[in-house]
Motif scaffolding. Structure first.
Motif, PDB file in Angstrom:
ATOM      1  N   UNK A  36       0.813  -1.217   0.000  1.00  0.00           N
ATOM      2  CA  UNK A  36       0.000   0.000   0.000  1.00  0.00           C
ATOM      3  C   UNK A  36       0.838   1.254   0.000  1.00  0.00           C
ATOM      4  N   UNK A  37       1.882   1.264   0.815  1.00  0.00           N
ATOM      5  CA  UNK A  37       2.771   2.419   0.870  1.00  0.00           C
ATOM      6  C   UNK A  37       3.456   2.654  -0.469  1.00  0.00           C
ATOM      7  N   UNK A  38       3.923   1.591  -1.093  1.00  0.00           N
ATOM      8  CA  UNK A  38       4.585   1.729  -2.391  1.00  0.00           C
ATOM      9  C   UNK A  38       3.604   2.232  -3.446  1.00  0.00           C
ATOM     10  N   UNK A  39       2.348   1.790  -3.385  1.00  0.00           N
ATOM     11  CA  UNK A  39       1.343   2.278  -4.324  1.00  0.00           C
ATOM     12  C   UNK A  39       1.098   3.774  -4.120  1.00  0.00           C
ATOM     13  N   UNK A  40       1.001   4.212  -2.877  1.00  0.00           N
ATOM     14  CA  UNK A  40       0.811   5.643  -2.603  1.00  0.00           C
ATOM     15  C   UNK A  40       2.008   6.443  -3.105  1.00  0.00           C
ATOM     16  N   UNK A  41       3.214   5.931  -2.863  1.00  0.00           N
ATOM     17  CA  UNK A  41       4.413   6.604  -3.371  1.00  0.00           C
ATOM     18  C   UNK A  41       4.402   6.663  -4.894  1.00  0.00           C
ATOM     19  N   UNK A  42       3.902   5.608  -5.523  1.00  0.00           N
ATOM     20  CA  UNK A  42       3.835   5.576  -6.982  1.00  0.00           C
ATOM     21  C   UNK A  42       2.867   6.630  -7.504  1.00  0.00           C
ATOM     22  N   UNK A  43       1.731   6.774  -6.838  1.00  0.00           N
ATOM     23  CA  UNK A  43       0.747   7.768  -7.268  1.00  0.00           C
ATOM     24  C   UNK A  43       1.306   9.178  -7.099  1.00  0.00           C
ATOM     25  N   UNK A  44       1.918   9.435  -5.939  1.00  0.00           N
ATOM     26  CA  UNK A  44       2.371  10.790  -5.622  1.00  0.00           C
ATOM     27  C   UNK A  44       3.706  11.164  -6.254  1.00  0.00           C
ATOM     28  N   UNK A  45       4.644  10.232  -6.255  1.00  0.00           N
ATOM     29  CA  UNK A  45       6.011  10.553  -6.676  1.00  0.00           C
ATOM     30  C   UNK A  45       6.541   9.641  -7.779  1.00  0.00           C
ATOM     31  N   UNK A  46       5.647   8.928  -8.457  1.00  0.00           N
ATOM     32  CA  UNK A  46       6.055   7.979  -9.484  1.00  0.00           C
ATOM     33  C   UNK A  46       6.743   8.610 -10.676  1.00  0.00           C
ATOM     34  N   UNK A  47       6.419   9.859 -10.965  1.00  0.00           N
ATOM     35  CA  UNK A  47       7.089  10.544 -12.071  1.00  0.00           C
ATOM     36  C   UNK A  47       8.598  10.612 -11.854  1.00  0.00           C
ATOM     37  N   UNK A  48       9.009  10.682 -10.604  1.00  0.00           N
ATOM     38  CA  UNK A  48      10.431  10.811 -10.275  1.00  0.00           C
ATOM     39  C   UNK A  48      11.081   9.479  -9.933  1.00  0.00           C
ATOM     40  N   UNK A  49      10.341   8.387 -10.026  1.00  0.00           N
ATOM     41  CA  UNK A  49      10.917   7.062  -9.816  1.00  0.00           C
ATOM     42  C   UNK A  49      11.088   6.644  -8.372  1.00  0.00           C
ATOM     43  N   UNK A  50      10.501   7.385  -7.434  1.00  0.00           N
ATOM     44  CA  UNK A  50      10.655   7.072  -6.012  1.00  0.00           C
ATOM     45  C   UNK A  50      10.160   5.658  -5.710  1.00  0.00           C
ATOM     46  N   UNK A  51       9.058   5.262  -6.324  1.00  0.00           N
ATOM     47  CA  UNK A  51       8.509   3.930  -6.102  1.00  0.00           C
ATOM     48  C   UNK A  51       9.505   2.843  -6.502  1.00  0.00           C
ATOM     49  N   UNK A  52      10.147   3.018  -7.625  1.00  0.00           N
ATOM     50  CA  UNK A  52      11.109   2.023  -8.100  1.00  0.00           C
ATOM     51  C   UNK A  52      12.391   2.014  -7.259  1.00  0.00           C
ATOM     52  N   UNK A  53      12.831   3.182  -6.817  1.00  0.00           N
ATOM     53  CA  UNK A  53      13.987   3.228  -5.926  1.00  0.00           C
ATOM     54  C   UNK A  53      13.694   2.478  -4.634  1.00  0.00           C
ATOM     55  N   UNK A  54      12.494   2.616  -4.118  1.00  0.00           N
ATOM     56  CA  UNK A  54      12.118   1.977  -2.851  1.00  0.00           C
ATOM     57  C   UNK A  54      12.137   0.453  -2.929  1.00  0.00           C
ATOM     58  N   UNK A  55      11.852  -0.104  -4.094  1.00  0.00           N
ATOM     59  CA  UNK A  55      11.855  -1.567  -4.214  1.00  0.00           C
ATOM     60  C   UNK A  55      13.140  -2.086  -4.854  1.00  0.00           C
ATOM     61  N   UNK A  56      14.143  -1.241  -4.915  1.00  0.00           N
ATOM     62  CA  UNK A  56      15.455  -1.679  -5.367  1.00  0.00           C
ATOM     63  C   UNK A  56      15.642  -1.750  -6.863  1.00  0.00           C
ATOM     64  N   UNK A  57      14.723  -1.216  -7.623  1.00  0.00           N
ATOM     65  CA  UNK A  57      14.830  -1.225  -9.081  1.00  0.00           C
ATOM     66  C   UNK A  57      15.466   0.101  -9.525  1.00  0.00           C
ATOM     67  N   UNK A  58      16.769   0.201  -9.306  1.00  0.00           N
ATOM     68  CA  UNK A  58      17.493   1.449  -9.505  1.00  0.00           C
ATOM     69  C   UNK A  58      17.490   1.886 -10.968  1.00  0.00           C
ATOM     70  N   UNK A  59      17.671   0.960 -11.877  1.00  0.00           N
ATOM     71  CA  UNK A  59      17.727   1.304 -13.295  1.00  0.00           C
ATOM     72  C   UNK A  59      16.450   1.967 -13.781  1.00  0.00           C
TER      73      UNK A  59
END
Length: 105
Positions: A36-59
């Protein structure tokens, strides 16, 4: 793939001793990411890749950061896929922790 459930965790740890199970639980609980937290981060900050950084998908995080989510395309796709990616991250972390416990024991 489906959500990484408690049943799946119990099946992974069935061969461990009680002490090893406690060690697994403590390490896994500190490493896992909340869907749920990652989904909220994706909605709010997904344009900047914060969601992917949080789950270790750096590329993919860097790609989204530099291109603003490929002008919103990756951001929109991630709104539907980020929870499955979070489950994959949690499964991978659980397997890594399980392997380290088995190697140490």
């Amino acid at each position: 793939m489906s959500e990484f459930s408690l049943t799946e965790q119990l099946m992974m740890t069935k061969d461990l001793s009680d002490q090893q199970k406690m060690l697994f639980e403590s390490q896994y609980n500190s490493a896992k990411k909340d869907r749920g937290l990652i989904l909220v981060l994706s909605v709010l900050f997904g344009y900047w890749g914060v969601d992917r950084f949080m789950i270790g998908d750096i590329g993919l995080g860097v790609l989204k950061l530099l291109t603003l989510g490929l002008c919103g395309i990756l951001w929109l796709i991630d709104l539907f896929r980020i929870q499955a990616a979070t489950d994959d991250y949690n499964r991978k972390k659980a397997q890594e922790i399980l392997m380290s416990i088995k190697m140490a024991g």
